[in-house]
Design an enzyme around this catalytic site. Structure first.
Site, PDB file in Angstrom:
ATOM      1  N   GLU A  83       0.866  -1.063  -0.140  1.00  0.00           N
ATOM      2  CA  GLU A  83       0.011   0.017  -0.047  1.00  0.00           C
ATOM      3  C   GLU A  83       1.012   1.282   0.222  1.00  0.00           C
ATOM      4  O   GLU A  83       1.525   1.477   1.289  1.00  0.00           O
ATOM      5  CB  GLU A  83      -0.708   0.164   1.044  1.00  0.00           C
ATOM      6  CG  GLU A  83      -1.907  -1.002   1.306  1.00  0.00           C
ATOM      7  CD  GLU A  83      -3.229  -0.982   0.502  1.00  0.00           C
ATOM      8  OE1 GLU A  83      -3.271   0.038  -0.131  1.00  0.00           O
ATOM      9  OE2 GLU A  83      -4.035  -1.783   0.370  1.00  0.00           O
ATOM     10  N   CYS A 124      -2.693   8.942   2.879  1.00  0.00           N
ATOM     11  CA  CYS A 124      -2.256   8.320   1.566  1.00  0.00           C
ATOM     12  C   CYS A 124      -3.193   8.620   0.514  1.00  0.00           C
ATOM     13  O   CYS A 124      -3.030   9.232  -0.532  1.00  0.00           O
ATOM     14  CB  CYS A 124      -2.294   6.598   1.883  1.00  0.00           C
ATOM     15  SG  CYS A 124      -3.608   5.981   2.616  1.00  0.00           S
TER      16      CYS A 124
HETATM   17  P1  NAD Z   1       8.389   5.338   4.416  1.00  0.00           P
HETATM   18  O1  NAD Z   1       8.579   4.435   3.181  1.00  0.00           O
HETATM   19  O2  NAD Z   1       9.532   6.298   4.659  1.00  0.00           O
HETATM   20  O3  NAD Z   1       8.393   4.141   5.819  1.00  0.00           O
HETATM   21  C1  NAD Z   1       7.361   3.340   6.021  1.00  0.00           C
HETATM   22  C2  NAD Z   1       7.803   2.304   6.914  1.00  0.00           C
HETATM   23  O4  NAD Z   1       9.039   1.470   5.935  1.00  0.00           O
HETATM   24  C3  NAD Z   1       8.423   2.788   8.080  1.00  0.00           C
HETATM   25  O5  NAD Z   1       8.110   2.010   9.215  1.00  0.00           O
HETATM   26  C4  NAD Z   1      10.004   2.551   7.862  1.00  0.00           C
HETATM   27  O6  NAD Z   1      10.744   2.521   9.026  1.00  0.00           O
HETATM   28  C5  NAD Z   1      10.047   1.423   7.048  1.00  0.00           C
HETATM   29  N1  NAD Z   1      11.149   1.260   5.979  1.00  0.00           N
HETATM   30  C6  NAD Z   1      11.961   2.189   5.713  1.00  0.00           C
HETATM   31  N2  NAD Z   1      12.750   1.604   4.867  1.00  0.00           N
HETATM   32  C7  NAD Z   1      12.531   0.628   4.969  1.00  0.00           C
HETATM   33  C8  NAD Z   1      13.348  -0.729   4.034  1.00  0.00           C
HETATM   34  N3  NAD Z   1      14.165  -0.725   3.293  1.00  0.00           N
HETATM   35  N4  NAD Z   1      13.007  -1.882   4.235  1.00  0.00           N
HETATM   36  C9  NAD Z   1      11.639  -2.271   4.950  1.00  0.00           C
HETATM   37  N5  NAD Z   1      10.875  -1.181   5.702  1.00  0.00           N
HETATM   38  C10 NAD Z   1      11.357   0.268   5.629  1.00  0.00           C
HETATM   39  O7  NAD Z   1       6.668   6.030   4.660  1.00  0.00           O
HETATM   40  P2  NAD Z   1       6.400   6.937   5.439  1.00  0.00           P
HETATM   41  O8  NAD Z   1       6.962   8.283   5.116  1.00  0.00           O
HETATM   42  O9  NAD Z   1       6.501   6.642   6.717  1.00  0.00           O
HETATM   43  O10 NAD Z   1       4.628   7.052   4.999  1.00  0.00           O
HETATM   44  C11 NAD Z   1       4.140   8.184   4.229  1.00  0.00           C
HETATM   45  C12 NAD Z   1       3.984   7.436   2.895  1.00  0.00           C
HETATM   46  O11 NAD Z   1       3.104   6.245   3.077  1.00  0.00           O
HETATM   47  C13 NAD Z   1       3.358   8.436   1.960  1.00  0.00           C
HETATM   48  O12 NAD Z   1       3.865   8.111   0.623  1.00  0.00           O
HETATM   49  C14 NAD Z   1       1.816   7.844   1.845  1.00  0.00           C
HETATM   50  O13 NAD Z   1       0.936   8.078   0.778  1.00  0.00           O
HETATM   51  C15 NAD Z   1       2.156   6.178   2.183  1.00  0.00           C
HETATM   52  N6  NAD Z   1       1.068   5.580   2.528  1.00  0.00           N
HETATM   53  C16 NAD Z   1       0.134   4.586   1.871  1.00  0.00           C
HETATM   54  C17 NAD Z   1      -1.026   4.265   2.155  1.00  0.00           C
HETATM   55  C18 NAD Z   1      -1.675   3.214   1.439  1.00  0.00           C
HETATM   56  O14 NAD Z   1      -2.505   2.742   2.043  1.00  0.00           O
HETATM   57  N7  NAD Z   1      -1.470   3.274   0.084  1.00  0.00           N
HETATM   58  C19 NAD Z   1      -1.272   4.402   3.581  1.00  0.00           C
HETATM   59  C20 NAD Z   1      -0.710   5.500   4.287  1.00  0.00           C
HETATM   60  C21 NAD Z   1       0.522   5.987   3.905  1.00  0.00           C
END
Ligand code: NAD
Length: 467
Positions: A241, A275
């Site tokens: 997601e 999101c």
């Molecule tokens: P992010 O991708 O920076 O981080 C998300 C999670 O991934 C965190 O827990 C982070 O620690 C972890 N992470 C970071 N690097 C990783 C790796 N290499 N391997 C595995 N995990 C890793 O995102 P964010 O800034 O926390 O969230 C915002 C983003 O999330 C926005 O783009 C938003 O649109 C999206 N989002 C999508 C949905 C959906 O349902 N499609 C819902 C909410 C947020």
């Protein structure tokens, strides 16, 4: 200590990294972050607990999820307090209490969704059935915008289907992740739900662990791609997601006053840190000025401030990184000659990560504020004359999470809506989700579905029994 602070102090470590309230900068607790080398021990617990959990009947697991929902409600104010202080969202409106209530709603709905064995063929000679078996251990990784409900979206279906879960909350909202898991975990057997606090390297180690058969990942597109790479050696099943840059198209027959509130909350829910928020608004030239005025009137009425203040409906951004993104995109829009209808003038000296509610009109479709995900309270409003052009612009980005069409004529809206490249298209609203309706992205917004019966299937292995 106030009663509502009890859960925060329970999940906060005595020392470690200081966690600050994004509205005030005040230290609200501490987290001991784990290292990648600690992941194996968390997965060990989940592996050990899984066979007994899967051996329970579906009825037993359903009953426990329903108890978890009751427990969420019993601790609702404490949970809302944690997420408001750590994430910044307001207690009221579409904020902390709303998020906590959604946790209970989703737990109940996930528990109550039937997934019977499907009879595929029964023709007298053959009887073929489709069963859904547990995968084993699910690794669940969440972002910082809706840290409790997104965790529930990943945890609840996984547990229902007989998997155990290792959850890694965002490093920006770890206390919220720990708090919601603490309340759910109170009614569960040991090892069924384990939380590991850590940054991206811990998330990566979780994805790389060969015993994790499924990864539920919610976050940015960039990190989603890393998850695909890190999981390749395990051929893990993935639900991704990812980010969005949702377009809304307002047709010329829409009533500007009637749609202003829906447009506003579609875009500014959780300060735009959602999101599937409306992130680009395309408005027909014929009613452009009226829509901008109606939105400005609506926007001006919404109070922004510290989340714990019962009167506020919007809080600060959660972190400085996101504040910088929003500020950069708005400054760029200004430099390009776009019209700032309101906002766009943050006070960098003020405490907290507040960014004013910002409407940017007469902006070109090619501006970065339109093309990139701003994830904050700054909405670009683009003028169009030909709806074909608006559709092309709406579809002209790599992501496709949600989209909306606004019109007095539902059928006309639907006709345009089905042409939009998005996992969900809303008519005359934007961003609402429902536990009975599947949700997922198109294009780079990811793949796989959450919620409802599709969400249960996504955390299980289909097994055909035939003969
Ligand atoms: P992010 O991708 O920076 O981080 C998300 C999670 O991934 C965190 O827990 C982070 O620690 C972890 N992470 C970071 N690097 C990783 C790796 N290499 N391997 C595995 N995990 C890793 O995102 P964010 O800034 O926390 O969230 C915002 C983003 O999330 C926005 O783009 C938003 O649109 C999206 N989002 C999508 C949905 C959906 O349902 N499609 C819902 C909410 C947020």
């Amino acid at each position: 200590m106030e009663a509502r602070e009890a859960l925060l102090s329970r999940v906060s470590a005595p020392s470690g990294t200081k966690i600050k309230d994004p509205a005030t900068g005040e230290v609200i607790g501490h987290v001991e972050f784990a290292h990648p080398g600690d992941v194996a021990a968390a997965v060990d617990k989940a592996v050990a607990a899984q066979p007994a959990w899967a051996a329970r009947s579906d009825e037993e697991r359903v009953a426990l999820l329903l108890r978890a929902a009751d427990n969420i409600e019993a601790h609702a104010e404490e949970l809302a307090y944690v997420v408001s202080r750590e994430q910044g969202k307001t207690l009221n409106g579409l904020g902390a209490r709303f998020e906590v209530q959604a946790c209970a709603i989703w737990l109940r709905s996930t528990a109550n969704t039937p997934l019977p064995v499907e009879v595929l063929v029964d023709d007298g000679t053959n009887h073929a059935e489709l069963h859904y078996r547990p995968i084993g251990v699910v690794g669940a990784i969440t972002p910082w915008n809706w840290p409790m409900i997104i965790a529930v979206w990943q945890i609840a279906p996984s547990l229902r289907m007989g998997n155990t879960v290792v959850q890694k909350p965002s490093e920006y909202t770890t206390l919220s992740g720990l708090a919601v898991a603490e309340v759910i975990g109170e009614v569960l057997p040991a090892g069924v739900l384990t939380v590991i606090a850590g940054a991206g390297d811990v998330g990566e180690a979780l994805v790389r662990d060969r015993r994790v058969g499924k990864v539920m990942f919610t976050g940015s597109v960039k990190t989603g791609m890393k998850v695909v790479e890190a999981s390749a050696g395990n051929l893990s099943r993935l639900t991704l997601e990812l980010g969005g840059n949702d377009a809304g198209i307002v047709l010329p027959d829409a009533d500007p006053q009637a749609i202003a509130e829906g447009l506003f909350w579609g875009a500014f829910i959780n300060n735009g840190q959602t999101c599937a928020a409306l992130k680009r608004l395309y408005v027909a030239d014929a009613i452009y000025d009226e829509v901008v005025d109606a939105l400005a009137g609506m926007t001006a009425k919404i109070p922004m401030g510290v989340g714990l203040d019962e009167g506020n409906l919007l809080g600060p951004l959660q972190n400085k990184m996101q504040w910088n993104v929003v500020n950069r995109l708005v400054e760029d829009a200004k430099a390009r000659g776009a019209r700032i209808v309101m906002g766009g003038d943050p006070d960098p000296g003020a405490p907290g990560f507040f960014y004013p509610k910002t409407l940017v009109a007469d902006i070109d479709n090619s501006a970065p504020l339109v093309q990139e995900e701003q994830f904050g309270p700054a909405l670009p409003i683009i003028r169009y004359t030909d709806v074909e052009q608006a559709v092309e612009w709406a579809n002209g980005v790599d992501v496709g999470l949600g989209a909306s069409v606004w019109s007095a004529d539902r059928d006309k809206a639907r006709e345009i809506g089905v042409r939009l490249q998005a996992g969900t298209v809303w008519l005359n609203s934007h961003g609402g989700v429902d536990p009975r309706i599947p949700f997922g992205g198109a294009k780079h917004s990811g793949y796989g579905l959450e919620f409802g019966v599709d969400g249960l299937k996504a955390v299980s292995v289909p097994q055909v029994v035939s003969g």
